[in-house]
Design a protein around this motif. Sequence first.
Motif, mmCIF file in Angstrom:
data_model
loop_
_atom_site.group_PDB
_atom_site.id
_atom_site.type_symbol
_atom_site.label_atom_id
_atom_site.label_comp_id
_atom_site.label_asym_id
_atom_site.label_seq_id
_atom_site.Cartn_x
_atom_site.Cartn_y
_atom_site.Cartn_z
ATOM 1 N N LYS A 1 24.032 44.529 20.774
ATOM 2 C CA LYS A 1 22.706 44.883 21.298
ATOM 3 C C LYS A 1 22.811 45.777 22.536
ATOM 4 O O LYS A 1 21.945 46.621 22.774
ATOM 5 C CB LYS A 1 21.925 43.604 21.607
ATOM 6 N N THR A 2 23.883 45.592 23.318
ATOM 7 C CA THR A 2 24.093 46.464 24.473
ATOM 8 C C THR A 2 24.362 47.897 24.034
ATOM 9 O O THR A 2 23.861 48.857 24.645
ATOM 10 C CB THR A 2 25.259 45.935 25.326
ATOM 11 N N LEU A 3 25.137 48.072 22.980
ATOM 12 C CA LEU A 3 25.407 49.414 22.459
ATOM 13 C C LEU A 3 24.123 50.080 21.968
ATOM 14 O O LEU A 3 23.896 51.273 22.197
ATOM 15 C CB LEU A 3 26.439 49.337 21.331
ATOM 16 N N VAL A 4 23.275 49.300 21.277
ATOM 17 C CA VAL A 4 21.989 49.836 20.813
ATOM 18 C C VAL A 4 21.123 50.215 22.008
ATOM 19 O O VAL A 4 20.494 51.283 22.040
ATOM 20 C CB VAL A 4 21.265 48.808 19.917
ATOM 21 N N LYS A 5 21.110 49.357 23.003
ATOM 22 C CA LYS A 5 20.294 49.590 24.195
ATOM 23 C C LYS A 5 20.717 50.869 24.909
ATOM 24 O O LYS A 5 19.883 51.691 25.314
ATOM 25 C CB LYS A 5 20.440 48.378 25.121
ATOM 26 N N SER B 1 16.058 37.679 29.132
ATOM 27 C CA SER B 1 15.819 39.075 29.510
ATOM 28 C C SER B 1 15.091 39.165 30.842
ATOM 29 O O SER B 1 15.402 40.034 31.676
ATOM 30 C CB SER B 1 15.002 39.778 28.423
ATOM 31 N N ILE B 2 14.122 38.288 31.079
ATOM 32 C CA ILE B 2 13.359 38.323 32.337
ATOM 33 C C ILE B 2 14.242 37.949 33.521
ATOM 34 O O ILE B 2 14.229 38.609 34.567
ATOM 35 C CB ILE B 2 12.147 37.374 32.252
ATOM 36 N N ILE B 3 15.044 36.892 33.362
ATOM 37 C CA ILE B 3 15.844 36.404 34.491
ATOM 38 C C ILE B 3 16.954 37.388 34.833
ATOM 39 O O ILE B 3 17.243 37.629 36.011
ATOM 40 C CB ILE B 3 16.400 35.003 34.172
ATOM 41 N N TYR B 4 17.569 37.985 33.818
ATOM 42 C CA TYR B 4 18.614 38.961 34.128
ATOM 43 C C TYR B 4 18.008 40.199 34.796
ATOM 44 O O TYR B 4 18.659 40.835 35.634
ATOM 45 C CB TYR B 4 19.388 39.366 32.873
ATOM 46 N N ILE C 1 23.467 46.294 30.096
ATOM 47 C CA ILE C 1 23.789 45.212 29.165
ATOM 48 C C ILE C 1 22.534 44.465 28.734
ATOM 49 O O ILE C 1 21.555 44.357 29.472
ATOM 50 C CB ILE C 1 24.819 44.222 29.750
ATOM 51 N N SER C 2 22.595 43.975 27.516
ATOM 52 C CA SER C 2 21.508 43.184 26.946
ATOM 53 C C SER C 2 21.943 41.724 26.918
ATOM 54 O O SER C 2 22.937 41.371 26.280
ATOM 55 C CB SER C 2 21.195 43.663 25.521
ATOM 56 N N ILE D 1 33.559 31.512 28.615
ATOM 57 C CA ILE D 1 33.400 32.604 27.643
ATOM 58 C C ILE D 1 32.158 33.431 27.986
ATOM 59 O O ILE D 1 32.175 34.669 27.950
ATOM 60 C CB ILE D 1 33.282 32.035 26.218
ATOM 61 N N GLY D 2 31.059 32.763 28.349
ATOM 62 C CA GLY D 2 29.820 33.465 28.661
ATOM 63 C C GLY D 2 29.970 34.425 29.817
ATOM 64 O O GLY D 2 29.584 35.595 29.729
ATOM 65 N N PHE D 3 30.550 33.964 30.942
ATOM 66 C CA PHE D 3 30.638 34.867 32.085
ATOM 67 C C PHE D 3 31.741 35.909 31.891
ATOM 68 O O PHE D 3 31.625 37.035 32.378
ATOM 69 C CB PHE D 3 30.815 34.085 33.390
ATOM 70 N N ALA D 4 32.812 35.561 31.156
ATOM 71 C CA ALA D 4 33.879 36.546 30.925
ATOM 72 C C ALA D 4 33.361 37.728 30.113
ATOM 73 O O ALA D 4 33.635 38.895 30.432
ATOM 74 C CB ALA D 4 35.056 35.881 30.212
ATOM 75 N N ILE D 5 32.599 37.442 29.071
ATOM 76 C CA ILE D 5 32.052 38.519 28.236
ATOM 77 C C ILE D 5 31.018 39.323 29.023
ATOM 78 O O ILE D 5 30.993 40.560 28.963
ATOM 79 C CB ILE D 5 31.444 37.928 26.948
ATOM 80 N N THR D 6 30.175 38.642 29.783
ATOM 81 C CA THR D 6 29.147 39.337 30.554
ATOM 82 C C THR D 6 29.756 40.253 31.607
ATOM 83 O O THR D 6 29.373 41.422 31.742
ATOM 84 C CB THR D 6 28.216 38.315 31.229
ATOM 85 N N VAL D 7 30.728 39.744 32.362
ATOM 86 C CA VAL D 7 31.353 40.544 33.415
ATOM 87 C C VAL D 7 32.116 41.722 32.825
ATOM 88 O O VAL D 7 32.036 42.857 33.326
ATOM 89 C CB VAL D 7 32.273 39.660 34.283
ATOM 90 N N SER D 8 32.865 41.481 31.744
ATOM 91 C CA SER D 8 33.655 42.568 31.157
ATOM 92 C C SER D 8 32.753 43.670 30.600
ATOM 93 O O SER D 8 33.027 44.870 30.782
ATOM 94 C CB SER D 8 34.574 42.029 30.064
ATOM 95 N N LEU D 9 31.647 43.285 29.945
ATOM 96 C CA LEU D 9 30.726 44.294 29.410
ATOM 97 C C LEU D 9 30.015 45.057 30.530
ATOM 98 O O LEU D 9 29.856 46.284 30.454
ATOM 99 C CB LEU D 9 29.694 43.630 28.494
ATOM 100 N N SER D 10 29.582 44.354 31.559
ATOM 101 C CA SER D 10 28.876 45.029 32.652
ATOM 102 C C SER D 10 29.801 46.012 33.371
ATOM 103 O O SER D 10 29.389 47.125 33.707
ATOM 104 C CB SER D 10 28.316 43.998 33.638
ATOM 105 N N GLU D 11 31.056 45.625 33.584
ATOM 106 C CA GLU D 11 32.000 46.533 34.237
ATOM 107 C C GLU D 11 32.332 47.722 33.344
ATOM 108 O O GLU D 11 32.497 48.847 33.822
ATOM 109 C CB GLU D 11 33.273 45.770 34.624
ATOM 110 N N MET D 12 32.415 47.489 32.039
ATOM 111 C CA MET D 12 32.744 48.574 31.113
ATOM 112 C C MET D 12 31.650 49.639 31.112
ATOM 113 O O MET D 12 31.931 50.839 31.216
ATOM 114 C CB MET D 12 32.930 48.009 29.700
ATOM 115 N N PHE D 13 30.390 49.229 31.043
ATOM 116 C CA PHE D 13 29.295 50.199 30.991
ATOM 117 C C PHE D 13 29.023 50.814 32.367
ATOM 118 O O PHE D 13 28.584 51.963 32.453
ATOM 119 C CB PHE D 13 28.035 49.554 30.418
#
Length: 711
Positions: free
Chosen positions: A420-424, A120-123, A132-133, A370-382
């Motif tokens: 967790k992103t949806l909750v956030k 959380s700190i580094i992101y 995104i969380s 998998i890690g960067f694909a999920i992160t990029v897709s979620l960040s672009e979606m939100f």
Amino acid sequence: MAEFNNVHSVTEMPEGDDAKRSFHHRMFLEPQEKKRSMKALVVKQAKKTCSCTPAKVKDYVFSFFPVLQWLPKYKLREYLLGDIMSGVIVGVLLVPQSIAYSLLAGQEPIYGLYTSFFASIIYFIFGTSRHISVGIFGVLCLMVGQVVDREIQRAGYDLEPAALSVLTDTAAYANTTVSPVNQTLQKLLCDKSCYAITVGATMTFIAGVYQVAMGFFQVGFVSVYLSDSLLSGFVTGASFTILTSQAKYLLGLDIPRSSGIGSLIATWINIFRNIHKTNICDLITSFLCFLVLIPTKELNEHFKSRLKAPIPVELVVIVAATLASHFGKLRDTYGSSVAGHIPTGFLPPRPPDWNLIPNVALDAIPIAIIGFAITVSLSEMFAKKHGYSVRANQEMYAIGFCNIIPSFFHCFTTSAALAKTLVKESTGCRTQMSGMVTSLVILLVLLVIAPLFYSLQKCVLAVITIVNLRGALRKFKDLPKMWHLSRVDTVIWLVTMAASALISTEIGLLVGVCFSMLCVIFRTQRPEAPLLGWVAESETYESLSAYKNLQTKPGIVVFRFEAPLYYINKECFKSTLYKQTGVNPVWVKEAKKKAAKRMLREKEVDSSGNQTSISMDFVSEPLGFHTIVIDCCAVQFLDTAGIRTLKEVCKDYREIDIQVLLAQCNPSVRSSLIRGEFFKEGEDHLLFHSVHQAVDFALDAQGHSGTSASK
């Protein structure tokens, strides 16, 4: 405009009345100037990259550390309350999940809390998404846990306790002497949990290096091969493996964790073989936790629009279960498996084990992707949902550093997590300041509260993990709708899901990527290729098989090939064209040759012309049309095989007195045709900018030739 305009001027201008009639065919296009040479472009880019000015350094620093851009503009009154509320709520939810997912990754609970804290700190520093969380993600934990179990077994930690003590004594004795011991004995000086986090941290470091390298070389395009249906199927298939790995804790069974190909089936076989050893206390506790968690989670989802914050039922269950286990002495009385001692504070940093890198370097590749694909897709979606932009390249740097830096502090792999992103988002998050609040909540647990979870049963953590799989497992309900929208995507989902669950997660991902690429190839290998008809009172031509009341021009066949024309589908192009037109020029030529030979033989045998006239009639039988117009609007590109195929088709049809015209070719196709010397001298009339132009030209040419013949 020499060669280009000759190709595009359609036809030479006839004289007299025909000139007026054919004038609309002429169209001149002036080509753009050619781009600079590759050498000039490289030199220009190198100068731009290597130049160093104070303004450029400032821009680079601000782009690499996005927090420097948005933090000075932070609107305290407008953003702070929402960020604090969402940060606290996500932190409360993240504490039990961090402890539970540590079990999935084969680690002690404290390491899950470390991972969530540092991520959380580094992101917060490097990320460009506001919502995104970033933290522990179940599928990545599973992949890490499988590698950890494999390396632990290789190191000899799964030996019987007696053998383990002998080896440890031997290692201790060897340390008092000068002679070295083998690698296995040296590893045993570090206990099992210590070695597990060493493996996990080393693999996390390598995965982070891969992700940063992807960002540096701007190869984020790799994620385009991971379609939504593929990722969804992979996550669902991995969810079955996660559920299977946690089932033994629900029953209180002490069985080894299966790994490798077919681990899901092997695990269930072991469970049923040992089911008579079920711990009744753990089974009852699991059942009660399910009874509380599932209905409350459903209520949270059903009333999420009315609730200001979701009910932190997981935290309530953990507190209640810990108190019940402690005061009921469930470990001593019934032999329940508990979390054990969770230390407070932080362990001193330690670098990854460089000797382990060759063992885990290959395993880290799918984890990184998998890690960067999920992160990029979620960040672009939100970002799209809330009207701001994110930089995919910076997101790869961010998630890479979220893995590299924490790997020195006893952490394992992280990525963005949808739940967790949806909750956030739903609890008022405005910026990544909420991530810092989440880190403070976890820090409080690390410094004060963590030891209180000593008596927490592992079956409770397993229940929390399984309940959080509901979203992925619910994808089965969407299959009918997905099938209705796209059968190909549905098949990709099913194949990826089955391979990820029944074979292994890594192989399942590879199978999904390969299968989805094969689907693309198959769709271009056997594309749609309809005949077209004219829409009355327009210049539009559409598929005769798709629409009614379309008209056809006499003597003209219009054919559309809806795919690139290249080596894979060149035979399909020819066979479909022959089938749709009903005329195979090769067969017609062969038939004419046979008829001519037969005619010669009959002349020699019988001087009467009866038989010969029949043969001549066969040879001169009309074919029903004189022109084929090929609509190339859907042909994105041609390769050498495609150009050669078009040449052969035009040549074969020309030999039986049928002309072939090309229409609506894009600039890439036109350029390929010119480079491939498709247009010979005097054949520049083969190319048209629209189907309507080509049809008009064919009608005019036929009428003109008919008039000339009558004269």
